[in-house]
Design an enzyme around this catalytic site. Structure first.
Site, short mmCIF file in Angstrom:
data_model
loop_
_atom_site.label_atom_id
_atom_site.label_comp_id
_atom_site.label_asym_id
_atom_site.label_seq_id
_atom_site.Cartn_x
_atom_site.Cartn_y
_atom_site.Cartn_z
N HIS A 1 0.83 -1.21 0.00
CA HIS A 1 0.00 0.00 0.00
C HIS A 1 0.87 1.27 0.00
O HIS A 1 1.70 1.45 0.88
CB HIS A 1 -0.91 0.02 1.23
CG HIS A 1 -1.82 1.21 1.27
ND1 HIS A 1 -3.05 1.23 0.64
CD2 HIS A 1 -1.67 2.43 1.82
CE1 HIS A 1 -3.61 2.40 0.81
NE2 HIS A 1 -2.80 3.16 1.53
N HIS B 1 -1.81 3.61 -8.25
CA HIS B 1 -2.10 2.79 -9.43
C HIS B 1 -1.79 3.59 -10.68
O HIS B 1 -1.97 4.80 -10.71
CB HIS B 1 -3.56 2.32 -9.44
CG HIS B 1 -4.55 3.43 -9.27
ND1 HIS B 1 -4.83 4.00 -8.04
CD2 HIS B 1 -5.30 4.11 -10.18
CE1 HIS B 1 -5.73 4.95 -8.20
NE2 HIS B 1 -6.03 5.05 -9.49
P1 AMP Z 1 -8.27 7.29 -9.81
O1 AMP Z 1 -9.37 8.26 -10.14
O2 AMP Z 1 -6.99 7.57 -10.53
O3 AMP Z 1 -8.07 7.13 -8.32
O4 AMP Z 1 -8.73 5.91 -10.38
C1 AMP Z 1 -9.46 5.00 -9.64
C2 AMP Z 1 -10.03 4.01 -10.63
O5 AMP Z 1 -10.36 2.83 -9.92
C3 AMP Z 1 -11.29 4.49 -11.34
O6 AMP Z 1 -11.07 4.50 -12.75
C4 AMP Z 1 -12.35 3.49 -10.91
O7 AMP Z 1 -13.24 3.16 -11.96
C5 AMP Z 1 -11.51 2.28 -10.49
N1 AMP Z 1 -12.08 1.43 -9.47
C6 AMP Z 1 -12.62 1.80 -8.28
N2 AMP Z 1 -12.98 0.71 -7.57
C7 AMP Z 1 -12.65 -0.37 -8.32
C8 AMP Z 1 -12.78 -1.78 -8.15
N3 AMP Z 1 -13.32 -2.30 -7.06
N4 AMP Z 1 -12.34 -2.60 -9.14
C9 AMP Z 1 -11.81 -2.08 -10.26
N5 AMP Z 1 -11.65 -0.75 -10.48
C10 AMP Z 1 -12.07 0.09 -9.53
#
Ligand code: AMP
Length: 107
Positions: free
Chosen positions: A49, A100
């Site tokens: 993390h 990420h």
């Molecule tokens: P960010 O806005 O850069 O923090 O991106 C977070 C991303 O995580 C977004 O594009 C969401 O659609 C994706 N996301 C959130 N929860 C999940 C999940 N449980 N599984 C897969 N993607 C997720």
């Protein structure tokens, strides 16, 4: 600050939350974004993390960059051209506070 206990991506790493896993090794997990913004939209995450881009040490980013190349090779021609996006902080659109890289391809 989001802790590891309530971090959704930590739960995915531990298998406690569902995800569509594309690839993983001992350091990295790659899964499909649930709200894709491209025909191929994967999230490349360290298993450890880290709150955001700035919080992670260079060796973590080096591991993620290697993972980008692995993902690119596994996807083959459909990801010949791709985009990496990193949102650092709420003001930049970061919603999940576990580092990420977004991997997106449109072919
Ligand atoms: P960010 O806005 O850069 O923090 O991106 C977070 C991303 O995580 C977004 O594009 C969401 O659609 C994706 N996301 C959130 N929860 C999940 C999940 N449980 N599984 C897969 N993607 C997720």
């Amino acid at each position: 600050m989001i802790t590891m206990e309530d971090c959704i991506f930590c739960k995915i790493v531990k298998g406690e939350a569902k995800s569509d896993i594309f690839y993983q090794d001992d350091k990295v997990i790659v899964f499909k974004d649930i709200n894709p913004k491209a025909p191929t939209h994967l999230l490349i995450c360290p298993k450890e993390h880290h709150h955001d881009f700035m919080a992670a040490p260079p060796e973590v980013h080096a591991t993620l960059i290697e993972a980008v190349k692995t993902v690119r090779e596994k996807l083959g021609d459909k990801a010949k051209d791709f985009q990496i996006q990193i949102n650092n902080g709420r003001g930049a659109g970061q919603l999940v506070f576990h580092l990420h890289y977004h991997f997106m391809a449109w072919k």
